[in-house]
Design an enzyme around this catalytic site. Structure first.
Site, short mmCIF file in Angstrom:
data_model
loop_
_atom_site.label_atom_id
_atom_site.label_comp_id
_atom_site.label_asym_id
_atom_site.label_seq_id
_atom_site.Cartn_x
_atom_site.Cartn_y
_atom_site.Cartn_z
N VAL A 137 6.82 1.80 2.53
CA VAL A 137 5.77 2.34 3.38
C VAL A 137 4.42 2.38 2.65
CG1 VAL A 137 7.26 3.67 4.89
CG2 VAL A 137 6.45 4.70 2.77
N GLY A 138 4.40 2.07 1.39
CA GLY A 138 3.14 2.08 0.66
C GLY A 138 3.28 1.35 -0.65
N LYS A 139 2.19 0.79 -1.09
CA LYS A 139 2.27 0.01 -2.31
C LYS A 139 0.94 0.16 -3.03
CE LYS A 139 4.13 -4.37 -3.78
NZ LYS A 139 4.95 -5.47 -3.33
N GLU A 165 5.66 1.65 -5.79
CA GLU A 165 5.84 1.58 -4.34
C GLU A 165 6.36 2.91 -3.80
OE1 GLU A 165 8.04 -0.77 -6.14
OE2 GLU A 165 6.29 -2.06 -6.43
N ASP A 168 -6.88 15.38 -8.08
CA ASP A 168 -7.18 14.10 -7.46
C ASP A 168 -7.22 14.24 -5.94
OD1 ASP A 168 -7.94 11.51 -7.44
OD2 ASP A 168 -5.92 10.67 -7.77
#
Ligand SMILES: *[C@@H]1O[C@H](CO)[C@@H](O)[C@H](O)[C@H]1NC(C)=O
Ligand SMILES: *[C@@H]1O[C@H](CO)[C@@H](O)[C@H](O)[C@H]1NC(C)=O
Ligand SMILES: *[C@@H]1O[C@H](CO)[C@@H](O)[C@H](O)[C@H]1NC(C)=O
Ligand SMILES: *[C@@H]1O[C@H](CO)[C@@H](O)[C@H](O)[C@H]1NC(C)=O
Ligand SMILES: *[C@@H]1O[C@H](CO)[C@@H](O)[C@H](O)[C@H]1NC(C)=O
Length: 703
Positions: free
Chosen positions: A390-392, A397, A508
């Protein structure tokens, strides 16, 4: 050698002795013994006569028909054979092979004289072997030592008649036959009780005496049974002294038993005819055996019976034991299979061990509940398959996964080489896991592998905020949603700063680290680790990390504090309101830096112009202006001039009016982009790569 002084008889004896030495063969030795005996007796009478008598005696003995013979193998034997019987090369006398319902006979060709003046006695010792087609299986039918008036037994039947009798000789006394049978099949009509038996048959297949095959062990003093069908050589003795017929059996390595197996008083003169042949008969039935005679000695007198040289006998060939061979093959196969299975299992184990290998250190013990096994994560994410991705980003990942209980999780795989500081780092991760707030993404645990750290958090179905702000494929969030998310994040951050002791810094804050749950609530999270970006592999808690544009200017000098988080939150406020990132080098120079641009617009009384154009018309101008000013207030260059998160919450909810300040208030808009040239700063300028939340536990200060 002859001395003149020696007397005549002495000379005679000497002569005889010399003669003996010359003539001596094993065969003749006993004759000479006898001769010497008779000589000494004769010497008592007249010596001349003695010499003559002895010579006659000698001549008579040699001219007389044979009274004995010995075959240590039948190579040179001149035997009468019929039926299946034959002499095999190597000296075995084979009576039958495994052809069904056949007979075989072998006879010594010279008949023996059993007429009245002769003694009826005879002594024989032979070695036989009955080898069934398969060892351990049944065989048939048997063999017999036969004393018969004729060598022609072609009228005899096979099977239970053993090639000796037929149904009409059955019971008649006209056969003049004696047989010592080694029968391996039970015949009920013959009243045979034992399957394998040794019997004495007189004119009749029904034994006058029979016994189970066994021998009396001289050494052990007891009977030991013999398996006739073992295929091993068996010794048989048949002794008849004129009155008693004794039969003894013994295995090849055993000496003649002191007690016979069968002992029967029989007057053979009533049975035997004058001339009788001695030999063997054997038969097969439906059951068959290879039946052999290995060696045979026969004599009319006990003293003259020559001993068989058992060492010279040829072994009967044993069947290729198919059953055993089969079982050997089976055993071999099974062993092979087991080895193969072991190899496969070992390989599998090794593969799985590697596949699911983890790094575990003793200090992790206390984090047991937070520690997830790689296997469970592997299974939850379907082997980290593409469809679960779902994300990279640069860090690794993010995979969506489902735990066995149905709970949805996000697993972030971070590659790292740093082992230094890992313990402290994991301690922080675990601490974060204990933070419970509705505006924080719950961190569920972690897993460590070689060069890899996996962080498990709750899955947020609506992704991160930046995807709605900047990805025009998604609908832009309304002003109401934006202010609500700002409040959520302020609340979550306030909890981090004031809830746990010591305070926890996020380090962050930015739109890409703000996750949206199913109700579109903002949740501070994406518990990625900024420190994994440290090219030096330094996981130290004091490393300056963050994202350019969100990093407070004092970071380089005084380091992190809650106020550096407030600065980042200020930048985030502007980002959300203006719908752009804090630093965008592609824009015209005056717009590069969001803080400076917003400040300039305020100075020019066009503050509202900085709002996100995608916001549409549905917003409260005062509220947008207030929020923009709050963004400027939080990004104040002086940390002490920034409000605490608690205050920020109050400003956002309009419980507290913003303090009075103008674009000229010192510190306001003093955006000093943290020098990108400063190599000590690890940051990624406004990248589309999701950035990392870095939480740092401050040692008490920074509240
Ligand atoms: C049985 O054997 C005898 C000789 O021993 C023979 O004379 C007779 O014919 C045989 N009977 C049959 C039925 O073969
Ligand atoms: C037969 O065996 C008995 C002992 O059971 C023995 O006394 C006798 O001398 C034996 N006869 C022969 C011929 O061996
Ligand atoms: C041994 O066998 C012989 C002959 O079959 C029999 O007479 C004797 O009783 C047996 N002895 C024992 C101890 O079984
Ligand atoms: C055996 O039988 C014959 C003839 O019937 C007889 O002359 C002899 O005495 C018998 N021998 C013995 C030992 O019984
Ligand atoms: C957020 O997620 C929920 C549940 O998956 C979904 O029903 C909703 O439409 C999503 N909202 C947006 C704006 O995508």
């Amino acid at each position: 050698m002859l001395s003149l002084t020696t007397s005549y008889p002495e000379v005679m004896v000497d002569l005889v002795l010399q003669l003996q030495r010359l003539l001596v063969t094993k065969e003749k030795k006993k004759y000479f013994m006898k001769f010497r005996l008779s000589l000494s007796v004769a010497m008592a009478f007249r010596l001349h006569l003695v010499l003559i008598f002895s010579c006659i005696n000698l001549i008579c003995l040699s001219s007389q028909q044979e009274t004995r013979f010995v075959y240590n193998g039948f190579d040179q034997a001149d035997l009468f054979v019929d039926g299946l019987a034959k002499i095999l090369p190597g000296g075995l006398l084979q009576l039958t092979n495994t052809t069904e319902l056949q007979t075989g006979h072998a006879f010594f060709k010279q008949p023996f004289d059993f007429g009245p003046p002769e003694s009826l006695s005879f002594y024989t010792h032979f070695v036989c072997a009955l080898v069934p087609p398969k060892l351990g299986a049944d065989g048939g039918h048997g063999i017999a030592f036969v004393v018969s008036p004729s060598m022609n037994l072609s009228h005899a039947y096979s099977t239970q008649y053993l090639g000796i009798f037929n149904s009409s000789t059955n019971g008649t006394s006209s056969s003049y036959l004696l047989a010592i049978e080694l029968d391996t099949v039970k015949t009920i009509e013959f009243n045979e009780l034992e399957k394998a038996h040794v019997g004495i048959d007189v004119n009749n297949p029904i034994s006058v005496e029979s016994a189970r095959p066994s021998y009396f062990s001289n050494a052990l003093g007891k009977n030991i049974s013999i398996n006739l069908l073992s295929g091993e050589p068996i010794q048989v003795w048949v002794d008849y002294d004129g009155a008693l017929l004794n039969v003894s059996l013994a295995p090849i390595e055993i000496q003649k038993p002191n007690r016979p197996l069968l002992s029967r008083a029989i007057n053979l003169s009533e049975i035997f005819q004058d001339k009788m042949f001695v030999g063997f008969a054997a038969a097969t039935g439906i059951l068959t055996s290879n039946q052999y005679i290995l060696g045979w000695s026969f004599s009319r007198s006990k003293e003259l019976l020559q001993t068989l040289d058992l060492s010279k006998l040829t072994q009967a060939p044993l069947p290729r034991d198919e059953r055993n061979n089969l079982s050997y093959v089976l055993i071999g196969l099974v062993i092979l299979l087991v080895i193969l299975i072991l190899i496969v299992l070992g390989g599998l184990y090794w593969y799985r061990k590697n596949k699911y290998a983890e790094v575990r250190e003793p200090w992790e013990k206390e984090y047991g509940p937070h520690r997830h096994s790689y296997k469970s994560l592997y299974e939850a994410t379907n082997g980290f398959g593409e469809d679960g991705l779902v994300g990279k980003g640069g860090f690794g990942e993010v995979y969506k996964g489902t735990m066995p209980q149905g709970k949805q999780i996000a697993v972030k795989r971070l590659s790292h080489d740093a082992e230094q500081g890992m313990e402290q780092f994991v301690a922080e991760v675990v601490t974060m896991g204990s933070l419970q707030h509705r505006n924080l993404v719950p961190l569920l645990g972690y897993c460590r592998r070689k060069g890899e750290l996996l962080l498990v958090s709750e899955y947020m179905p609506n992704g991160s905020l930046d995807q709605y702000l900047f990805n025009h494929q998604n609908p832009p969030p309304s002003w109401f949603q934006r202010i609500s998310i700002l409040k959520d994040i302020a609340s979550g951050l306030n909890y981090m700063h004031t809830g746990p002791n010591p305070a926890v810094l996020h380090r962050d804050i930015k739109a890409s680290n703000v996750m949206l749950d199913s109700e579109f609530n903002g949740r501070l999270g994406d518990f990625g680790m900024a420190r994994f970006h440290d090219p030096r592999g330094n996981l130290s808690a004091t490393a300056v990390v963050g994202t350019i544009g969100y990093m407070a200017p004092e970071l380089i000098t005084t380091g992190t504090s809650t106020k550096t988080d407030v600065y980042a939150f200020g930048a985030f406020i502007l980002e959300v309101t203006c719908g752009r990132r804090p630093v965008e080098p592609e824009l015209p120079v005056e717009r590069h830096y969001l803080v400076k641009w917003v400040l300039e617009c305020w100075k020019q009384a066009s503050l509202l112009e900085t709002r996100d154009p995608r916001l549409g018309g549905e917003f409260l101008s005062e509220e947008v202006e207030m929020v923009l000013k709050l963004g400027l207030l939080c990004t104040n260059g002086a940390p002490e001039s920034r409000p605490a998160m608690g205050q920020v919450m109050q400003y956002l909810s309009r419980d507290l009016p913003l303090p009075e300040f103008s674009p000229d208030t010192p510190g306001i808009g003093a955006f000093m982009p943290v020098s990108m040239e400063t190599s000590s700063i690890i940051g990624v300028p406004n990248s589309s790569i999701p950035m990392f939340v870095t939480h740092t536990i401050l040692g008490g200060h920074g509240r």
